[in-house]
Every structure is written in C-alpha cells, then in structure tokens.
Design a protein around this motif. Structure first.
Motif, PDB file in Angstrom:
ATOM      1  N   LEU A  14     -16.990  21.143 -15.796  1.00 13.30           N
ATOM      2  CA  LEU A  14     -17.625  21.456 -14.864  1.00 13.30           C
ATOM      3  C   LEU A  14     -17.627  23.051 -14.653  1.00 13.30           C
ATOM      4  O   LEU A  14     -16.162  22.950 -13.431  1.00 13.30           O
ATOM      5  CB  LEU A  14     -17.657  20.075 -13.613  1.00 13.30           C
ATOM      6  N   HIS A  15     -18.452  23.441 -14.396  1.00 13.11           N
ATOM      7  CA  HIS A  15     -18.588  25.056 -13.532  1.00 13.11           C
ATOM      8  C   HIS A  15     -17.766  24.872 -12.252  1.00 13.11           C
ATOM      9  O   HIS A  15     -18.839  24.480 -10.945  1.00 13.11           O
ATOM     10  CB  HIS A  15     -19.788  25.443 -13.750  1.00 13.11           C
ATOM     11  N   LYS A  16     -16.911  25.909 -11.698  1.00  8.19           N
ATOM     12  CA  LYS A  16     -16.849  25.708 -10.129  1.00  8.19           C
ATOM     13  C   LYS A  16     -17.047  24.497  -9.408  1.00  8.19           C
ATOM     14  O   LYS A  16     -17.068  24.125  -8.659  1.00  8.19           O
ATOM     15  CB  LYS A  16     -17.670  26.473  -9.423  1.00  8.19           C
ATOM     16  N   GLY A  17     -15.836  23.004  -9.953  1.00  4.49           N
ATOM     17  CA  GLY A  17     -15.492  22.360  -9.754  1.00  4.49           C
ATOM     18  C   GLY A  17     -14.999  21.470  -8.385  1.00  4.49           C
ATOM     19  O   GLY A  17     -14.934  21.304  -7.489  1.00  4.49           O
ATOM     20  N   VAL A  18     -14.120  22.785  -7.647  1.00  6.27           N
ATOM     21  CA  VAL A  18     -13.441  22.293  -6.843  1.00  6.27           C
ATOM     22  C   VAL A  18     -14.353  22.889  -5.407  1.00  6.27           C
ATOM     23  O   VAL A  18     -13.784  22.399  -4.843  1.00  6.27           O
ATOM     24  CB  VAL A  18     -11.898  23.472  -7.032  1.00  6.27           C
ATOM     25  N   VAL A  19     -14.841  24.094  -6.062  1.00  8.04           N
ATOM     26  CA  VAL A  19     -15.780  24.751  -5.163  1.00  8.04           C
ATOM     27  C   VAL A  19     -16.976  23.631  -4.865  1.00  8.04           C
ATOM     28  O   VAL A  19     -17.117  23.296  -3.784  1.00  8.04           O
ATOM     29  CB  VAL A  19     -16.336  25.667  -5.085  1.00  8.04           C
TER      30      VAL A  19
ATOM     31  N   GLU B   4     -10.980  14.767  -1.737  1.00  5.27           N
ATOM     32  CA  GLU B   4     -10.087  15.574  -1.202  1.00  5.27           C
ATOM     33  C   GLU B   4      -8.723  14.696  -2.221  1.00  5.27           C
ATOM     34  O   GLU B   4      -8.172  15.832  -1.946  1.00  5.27           O
ATOM     35  CB  GLU B   4      -9.663  15.230   0.088  1.00  5.27           C
ATOM     36  N   LEU B   5      -8.553  13.674  -2.112  1.00  4.68           N
ATOM     37  CA  LEU B   5      -7.549  13.195  -2.887  1.00  4.68           C
ATOM     38  C   LEU B   5      -7.994  13.721  -4.692  1.00  4.68           C
ATOM     39  O   LEU B   5      -6.891  14.440  -4.988  1.00  4.68           O
ATOM     40  CB  LEU B   5      -7.415  11.634  -2.724  1.00  4.68           C
ATOM     41  N   LEU B   6      -8.679  13.767  -4.887  1.00  2.00           N
ATOM     42  CA  LEU B   6      -9.456  14.427  -6.294  1.00  2.00           C
ATOM     43  C   LEU B   6      -9.402  15.585  -6.609  1.00  2.00           C
ATOM     44  O   LEU B   6      -8.931  16.007  -7.213  1.00  2.00           O
ATOM     45  CB  LEU B   6     -10.991  13.892  -6.414  1.00  2.00           C
ATOM     46  N   ILE B   7      -9.738  16.459  -5.644  1.00  2.00           N
ATOM     47  CA  ILE B   7      -8.902  17.541  -5.714  1.00  2.00           C
ATOM     48  C   ILE B   7      -7.798  18.595  -5.555  1.00  2.00           C
ATOM     49  O   ILE B   7      -7.113  18.875  -6.499  1.00  2.00           O
ATOM     50  CB  ILE B   7      -9.608  18.231  -4.233  1.00  2.00           C
ATOM     51  N   HIS B   8      -6.303  17.791  -5.333  1.00  2.00           N
ATOM     52  CA  HIS B   8      -5.528  18.052  -4.990  1.00  2.00           C
ATOM     53  C   HIS B   8      -5.095  17.212  -6.284  1.00  2.00           C
ATOM     54  O   HIS B   8      -3.874  17.518  -6.813  1.00  2.00           O
ATOM     55  CB  HIS B   8      -4.498  17.115  -3.576  1.00  2.00           C
ATOM     56  N   VAL B   9      -5.694  15.767  -6.707  1.00  2.00           N
ATOM     57  CA  VAL B   9      -4.998  16.137  -8.054  1.00  2.00           C
ATOM     58  C   VAL B   9      -5.658  16.768  -9.869  1.00  2.00           C
ATOM     59  O   VAL B   9      -5.699  16.240 -10.792  1.00  2.00           O
ATOM     60  CB  VAL B   9      -5.009  14.204  -8.158  1.00  2.00           C
ATOM     61  N   LEU B  10      -6.266  17.744  -9.790  1.00  2.00           N
ATOM     62  CA  LEU B  10      -6.691  17.864 -10.414  1.00  2.00           C
ATOM     63  C   LEU B  10      -6.052  19.009 -11.947  1.00  2.00           C
ATOM     64  O   LEU B  10      -5.530  18.984 -10.909  1.00  2.00           O
ATOM     65  CB  LEU B  10      -8.275  18.760 -10.094  1.00  2.00           C
ATOM     66  N   PRO B  11      -6.316  18.724 -12.513  1.00  2.00           N
ATOM     67  CA  PRO B  11      -5.152  19.690 -13.642  1.00  2.00           C
ATOM     68  C   PRO B  11      -5.330  20.908 -12.872  1.00  2.00           C
ATOM     69  O   PRO B  11      -6.220  21.342 -12.556  1.00  2.00           O
ATOM     70  CB  PRO B  11      -6.180  20.124 -14.839  1.00  2.00           C
ATOM     71  N   THR B  12      -4.730  21.420 -13.267  1.00  2.00           N
ATOM     72  CA  THR B  12      -4.313  23.232 -12.958  1.00  2.00           C
ATOM     73  C   THR B  12      -5.173  23.958 -14.382  1.00  2.00           C
ATOM     74  O   THR B  12      -5.912  23.402 -14.565  1.00  2.00           O
ATOM     75  CB  THR B  12      -3.217  23.701 -12.696  1.00  2.00           C
ATOM     76  N   ALA B  13      -5.634  25.643 -13.614  1.00  2.00           N
ATOM     77  CA  ALA B  13      -6.390  26.280 -14.799  1.00  2.00           C
ATOM     78  C   ALA B  13      -5.464  26.511 -15.749  1.00  2.00           C
ATOM     79  O   ALA B  13      -6.216  26.505 -17.068  1.00  2.00           O
ATOM     80  CB  ALA B  13      -5.505  27.758 -14.097  1.00  2.00           C
ATOM     81  N   GLU B  14      -3.650  26.480 -16.002  1.00  2.00           N
ATOM     82  CA  GLU B  14      -3.165  26.249 -17.178  1.00  2.00           C
ATOM     83  C   GLU B  14      -3.543  24.961 -17.838  1.00  2.00           C
ATOM     84  O   GLU B  14      -3.751  25.189 -18.930  1.00  2.00           O
ATOM     85  CB  GLU B  14      -1.743  26.875 -17.266  1.00  2.00           C
ATOM     86  N   GLU B  15      -3.601  24.239 -17.271  1.00  2.00           N
ATOM     87  CA  GLU B  15      -3.560  22.508 -18.017  1.00  2.00           C
ATOM     88  C   GLU B  15      -5.455  22.375 -17.897  1.00  2.00           C
ATOM     89  O   GLU B  15      -5.650  22.041 -18.766  1.00  2.00           O
ATOM     90  CB  GLU B  15      -3.046  21.292 -16.973  1.00  2.00           C
ATOM     91  N   ASN B  16      -5.900  22.935 -17.331  1.00  2.00           N
ATOM     92  CA  ASN B  16      -7.489  23.017 -17.916  1.00  2.00           C
ATOM     93  C   ASN B  16      -8.156  23.753 -18.996  1.00  2.00           C
ATOM     94  O   ASN B  16      -8.571  23.111 -19.574  1.00  2.00           O
ATOM     95  CB  ASN B  16      -8.091  23.280 -15.987  1.00  2.00           C
ATOM     96  N   LYS B  17      -6.962  24.425 -18.863  1.00  2.12           N
ATOM     97  CA  LYS B  17      -7.543  25.543 -20.405  1.00  2.12           C
ATOM     98  C   LYS B  17      -7.145  24.715 -21.941  1.00  2.12           C
ATOM     99  O   LYS B  17      -7.738  24.669 -22.513  1.00  2.12           O
ATOM    100  CB  LYS B  17      -6.517  27.062 -20.449  1.00  2.12           C
ATOM    101  N   LYS B  18      -5.744  23.794 -21.449  1.00  2.00           N
ATOM    102  CA  LYS B  18      -5.080  22.982 -22.872  1.00  2.00           C
ATOM    103  C   LYS B  18      -6.587  21.881 -22.706  1.00  2.00           C
ATOM    104  O   LYS B  18      -6.823  21.422 -24.103  1.00  2.00           O
ATOM    105  CB  LYS B  18      -4.362  22.443 -22.592  1.00  2.00           C
ATOM    106  N   LEU B  19      -7.447  21.387 -21.703  1.00  2.00           N
ATOM    107  CA  LEU B  19      -7.915  19.893 -21.197  1.00  2.00           C
ATOM    108  C   LEU B  19      -8.864  20.423 -22.728  1.00  2.00           C
ATOM    109  O   LEU B  19      -9.646  19.372 -23.685  1.00  2.00           O
ATOM    110  CB  LEU B  19      -7.907  19.520 -20.337  1.00  2.00           C
TER     111      LEU B  19
END
Length: 132
Positions: free
Chosen positions: A59-64, A21-36
């Motif tokens: 990771l494909h559909k990582g949050v899900v 649950e903590l990891l889900i909340h600290v993952l990069p946003t979609a925009e940050e994800n694209k830049k990474l």
C-alpha cells in the motif's frame, strides 16, 4: 480495510480508531517491508502473519493513510453526536415557532408584565411596553 485505505473511503466503520492505532505500531519496519515485498509474487511461501501484513506493505504510504483513517474514524462519532444535537435543536425551535399555545402564553405573560409595570390605565390591547 486495505482497499478502503487505498481509496481513502472511511464511510464504513470496519475498525475503530484504537484498532488502527494498534495496527500502525505493529506494521513492519522499512527494512522488513523491503524483504516482504521481495515475496510479492510468492505470497504462499510466507507465514500466515506475513501474508496478512503483505497488503499493507504494498500500500502506497500506508502509515500516512492509516493516520488519516484514525483521524477520520475518531471524528465520525463526534460529527454524528453534533449532528444529532443540531437536529434536536432544529426540531425544538420549529415547535416553539409554530406552537399556538406557547404564543398565547407569552401574550398572557406580556399582559401581566405590562399590568405590573404600568397599571391598568395604560394597558391597551396589543400595546407592548418595556420595563422602566
């Protein structure tokens, strides 16, 4: 953990549901994800925090997948607890069914109940009478 997420393998408890649950909340946003992902081939150029997050970005559909992992991990303990209780009930019922002493005691209780309810005259060996 990412490899387990990719394979949807939650048999190994490497993280708790709260950690996921903590990891889900600290993952990069979609925009940050694209830049990474632009640095996918040059991971060494990233800071160590970003390098650690990179496997989750690709990771494909990582949050899900993480939400599925959280659900699976939170129910493992419940499943094990229910399974353990069922095993105890199974063993107890087996002991009751196979106990000669328990069967003899129930026979004595039946005889006493028949005597109390119907008297000595009607008490025949093996006869079962109900309470009237």
């Amino acid at each position: 953990f990412c490899q387990n997420l990719k394979e949807l393998n939650f048999s190994e408890e490497c993280m708790s549901p709260d950690d996921v649950e903590l990891l889900i909340h600290v993952l990069p946003t979609a925009e940050e994800n694209k830049k990474l992902i632009e640095y996918k081939d040059r991971v060494a150029d990233l800071r160590d925090v970003e390098q650690n997050v990179m496997p989750f970005c690709v990771l494909h559909k990582g949050v899900v997948r993480m939400k599925v992992a959280k659900f699976a991990l939170s129910h493992v303990t419940m499943y094990q607890a229910v399974k353990d209780r069922c095993e105890v009930l199974k063993l107890a019922s087996e002991q009751v069914r196979t106990s000669v002493q328990f069967r003899e005691m129930l026979g004595v209780v039946l005889k006493v109940g028949n005597f109390i309810n119907h008297g000595v005259k009607e008490m025949v060996e093996g006869a079962i009478r109900g309470i009237s």
